[in-house]
Design a protein around this motif. Sequence first.
Motif, PDB file in Angstrom:
ATOM      1  N   LEU A   1      -9.374   3.791 -13.894  1.00 62.44           N
ATOM      2  CA  LEU A   1      -8.036   4.010 -14.695  1.00 62.44           C
ATOM      3  C   LEU A   1      -7.019   4.855 -13.816  1.00 62.44           C
ATOM      4  O   LEU A   1      -5.878   4.758 -13.795  1.00 62.44           O
ATOM      5  CB  LEU A   1      -8.185   4.333 -16.120  1.00 62.44           C
ATOM      6  N   ARG A   2      -7.786   6.065 -13.699  1.00 64.07           N
ATOM      7  CA  ARG A   2      -6.855   7.136 -12.938  1.00 64.07           C
ATOM      8  C   ARG A   2      -6.098   6.694 -11.670  1.00 64.07           C
ATOM      9  O   ARG A   2      -4.885   6.916 -11.291  1.00 64.07           O
ATOM     10  CB  ARG A   2      -7.446   8.375 -12.697  1.00 64.07           C
ATOM     11  N   ARG A   3      -7.109   5.986 -10.783  1.00 60.51           N
ATOM     12  CA  ARG A   3      -6.331   5.385  -9.485  1.00 60.51           C
ATOM     13  C   ARG A   3      -5.370   4.236  -9.677  1.00 60.51           C
ATOM     14  O   ARG A   3      -4.504   4.213  -8.810  1.00 60.51           O
ATOM     15  CB  ARG A   3      -7.669   4.789  -8.818  1.00 60.51           C
ATOM     16  N   SER A   4      -5.149   3.747 -10.914  1.00 60.70           N
ATOM     17  CA  SER A   4      -4.243   2.883 -11.143  1.00 60.70           C
ATOM     18  C   SER A   4      -2.816   3.506 -11.206  1.00 60.70           C
ATOM     19  O   SER A   4      -1.742   2.829 -11.093  1.00 60.70           O
ATOM     20  CB  SER A   4      -4.291   2.023 -12.191  1.00 60.70           C
TER      21      SER A   4
ATOM     22  N   ASN B   1      -3.508  -8.319  -8.618  1.00 59.32           N
ATOM     23  CA  ASN B   1      -2.602  -8.393  -9.930  1.00 59.32           C
ATOM     24  C   ASN B   1      -1.218  -8.069  -9.605  1.00 59.32           C
ATOM     25  O   ASN B   1      -0.350  -7.563 -10.257  1.00 59.32           O
ATOM     26  CB  ASN B   1      -3.290  -7.579 -10.968  1.00 59.32           C
ATOM     27  N   GLY B   2      -1.154  -7.533  -8.162  1.00 62.62           N
ATOM     28  CA  GLY B   2       0.420  -7.064  -7.731  1.00 62.62           C
ATOM     29  C   GLY B   2       0.629  -5.763  -8.110  1.00 62.62           C
ATOM     30  O   GLY B   2       1.585  -5.389  -7.987  1.00 62.62           O
ATOM     31  N   SER B   3      -0.282  -5.027  -8.648  1.00 68.19           N
ATOM     32  CA  SER B   3       0.060  -3.700  -9.168  1.00 68.19           C
ATOM     33  C   SER B   3       0.091  -2.554  -8.036  1.00 68.19           C
ATOM     34  O   SER B   3       0.705  -1.734  -8.169  1.00 68.19           O
ATOM     35  CB  SER B   3      -0.913  -3.142 -10.262  1.00 68.19           C
ATOM     36  N   MET B   4      -0.712  -2.941  -6.922  1.00 69.65           N
ATOM     37  CA  MET B   4      -0.805  -1.802  -5.937  1.00 69.65           C
ATOM     38  C   MET B   4      -0.900  -2.502  -4.574  1.00 69.65           C
ATOM     39  O   MET B   4      -1.031  -3.702  -4.438  1.00 69.65           O
ATOM     40  CB  MET B   4      -2.021  -1.005  -6.222  1.00 69.65           C
TER      41      MET B   4
ATOM     42  N   LEU C   1      -6.970   4.524   5.174  1.00 64.81           N
ATOM     43  CA  LEU C   1      -6.329   3.704   4.300  1.00 64.81           C
ATOM     44  C   LEU C   1      -5.764   4.353   3.166  1.00 64.81           C
ATOM     45  O   LEU C   1      -6.215   5.277   2.658  1.00 64.81           O
ATOM     46  CB  LEU C   1      -7.423   2.822   3.694  1.00 64.81           C
ATOM     47  N   SER C   2      -4.454   3.829   2.714  1.00 59.99           N
ATOM     48  CA  SER C   2      -3.926   4.376   1.428  1.00 59.99           C
ATOM     49  C   SER C   2      -3.655   3.332   0.661  1.00 59.99           C
ATOM     50  O   SER C   2      -3.546   2.326   1.065  1.00 59.99           O
ATOM     51  CB  SER C   2      -2.772   5.078   2.038  1.00 59.99           C
ATOM     52  N   ALA C   3      -3.436   3.887  -0.723  1.00 56.05           N
ATOM     53  CA  ALA C   3      -3.024   2.977  -1.724  1.00 56.05           C
ATOM     54  C   ALA C   3      -1.834   3.288  -2.495  1.00 56.05           C
ATOM     55  O   ALA C   3      -1.914   4.632  -2.568  1.00 56.05           O
ATOM     56  CB  ALA C   3      -3.924   2.487  -2.392  1.00 56.05           C
ATOM     57  N   VAL C   4      -0.905   2.474  -2.801  1.00 56.77           N
ATOM     58  CA  VAL C   4       0.131   3.001  -3.514  1.00 56.77           C
ATOM     59  C   VAL C   4       0.512   2.180  -4.438  1.00 56.77           C
ATOM     60  O   VAL C   4       0.561   0.961  -4.526  1.00 56.77           O
ATOM     61  CB  VAL C   4       1.649   3.373  -2.423  1.00 56.77           C
TER      62      VAL C   4
END
Lengths: 433, 193
Positions: free
Chosen positions: A64-67, A387-390, A403-406
């Motif tokens: 949940l935090r990572r989102s 889901n297109g969120s990240m 790797l990075s996520a945003v």
Amino acid sequence: MRRSRKLLLALFALLLPLQAQAVLEIKITGGTEGALPVAVVPFAWEGAGAELPVAVGGVVADDLRRSGRFDPLPEGEMLARPHTAQAVNYQNWRALGTEHLVVGKARPMGPDAYNVQFQLLDVFRQAQLTGHSLTVRKGELRSAAHRIADIVYETILGERGAFDTRIAYVTERRPSKDERRFMLQVADTDGHNPHTILESKQPLMSPAWSPDTRSLAYVSFENDQAEIYVQELATGHRRKLAAFDGLNGAPAWSPDGRHLALTLSKDGNPEIYLLEVDTGNLRRLTSNRAIDTEPAWLPDGRGLVFTSDRSGSPQIYRLSLTGDRPRRITFEGSYNAGADVSPDGEHVAMVHGQGGRYRVAVMNLETGALRVLTDGRLDESPSFAPNGSMILYAAEAGGQSVLSAVSVEGRARQRLSLQAGDVRDPAWSPFRN
Amino acid sequence: MNSKMRFLSVAAMAALISACSAPGEKKPGGGTDEKIFGEQGEQAAGEQAGAQAETAGTDAEAQALAERGEMAMSPLDDPESVLSNRTIYFDYDSSKVKEEYLDILTAHGEYLAEHPEQAVRIEGHTDERGSREYNIALGDRRAQAVKRLIMFHGVSTDQITTVSYGEERPVAMGHDEAAWSENRRVELIYAGH
């Protein structure tokens, strides 16, 4: 469906050698502004031994935090650790500013399985929003935790969570000066459970998930030229799909899984083709003296976006399979390449080069508005979560590739890195239903 | 660099040999080399090439040595020859061959036209910036541009293979222009040299 997935995972475990594989380390680097206050109480363990084999509550909270959409309460600040709704003192949680509370427990079910129960509670209404009981095989506890995070995410936000999906990526190590080891790996979205799909001394590139998530297409240089293979994850069975003269690259599955769009230079110049997976039939889609490559499907399967330098610099173009002339869609910046289309078909993520920096930008396909999302110098290979969120992408940090996520609105950021070696070419899987 | 070139060329030769030999004929090491390439007297195998470089002089001498059945030096192994230039460099995001390299490519084209038995592998590379698959395509364009200039001299397509590695095989590991300019390149790899 669920059963076949279990079977698939079981096969997976049997066929892949259980070697010690480095887990990607996750570091959250971006803020949680505007994130919803939630608390996930550590799950109780009702079996032998002191505690749960996997800290289910902790995995849920981390997801949940990572989102970037949730700000879980640190365990140390919890005043009580209830495991059922009946045991919850809502006043305590309200005092801490918690809006939603997750409580749960797990117990063994025979020798090979666990049962996990949880409840999602609305602290202000003092009511249960949802509650589930999941039975999973041993070794699938992390997956159960990701599914719980997905349910919490969807119940509160009204959109599907993508925690219980996977990522594919390529790692590279240099055991000595002249030696290079490439690995194509698949892991959970939090970097755990890495499995090596293929190891090679020659470069591996461009993993692409089949829409049913059962296979990966990728590029391998094992025969001293770029060739495209398709490999079934469960069986390891691999098939060479394209090895024409020249380059064979940039594979992209059509949404129905029947075709691969890919780049071939067999006719003297990099052009985009459509390959029917079962028959091998080829159809050429572009015809231009410039570079045409990096096809990415629109979700309706009737068109693609791709990179071309026909205007003098690489830009993104859109083509429809009906054969209309490709239309340029990016006009900002001197370099736009490597596009990925969002699952709803409304946005395109790309490598956006301007002023000597290469960052990931997202463009609204309808309005053409472009937003730069990342702040690196050499960011590349954007890949949307299902889901297109990240967006997951590759970046350079301290001379290493990570790797990075945003999150798509740019709030949440995190980095996944290997302690020694490069990680790149990420591809986020579709949903696995 | 040198050891890498040597490794690659030995590997390429090994590939060539295995492609040429009938299954029963395959022999390890120099014997096979001799069998396939020996008549030309040009394919001094691996380590011996360096030693020969000091004694062999001109093409004529090489020919004479070859006729006596001894190892001879090919101009491909002569560090003084223009043919020893096997890497050409490109501007950012460009596959245009710069004028300063035309003489070198002419020399390679003429050499290959005169030696139809000689094969060359043209490898295109890019720097690390931007998109990986776009870079593969860019490296392909660079290799094709060099191929066209070499073929202009009457070289057969059978003698030339091209491959692009994009940004996957850098020679310089840095993340700055100094490294990038070294990595934006095409390498000519001669089997056995």
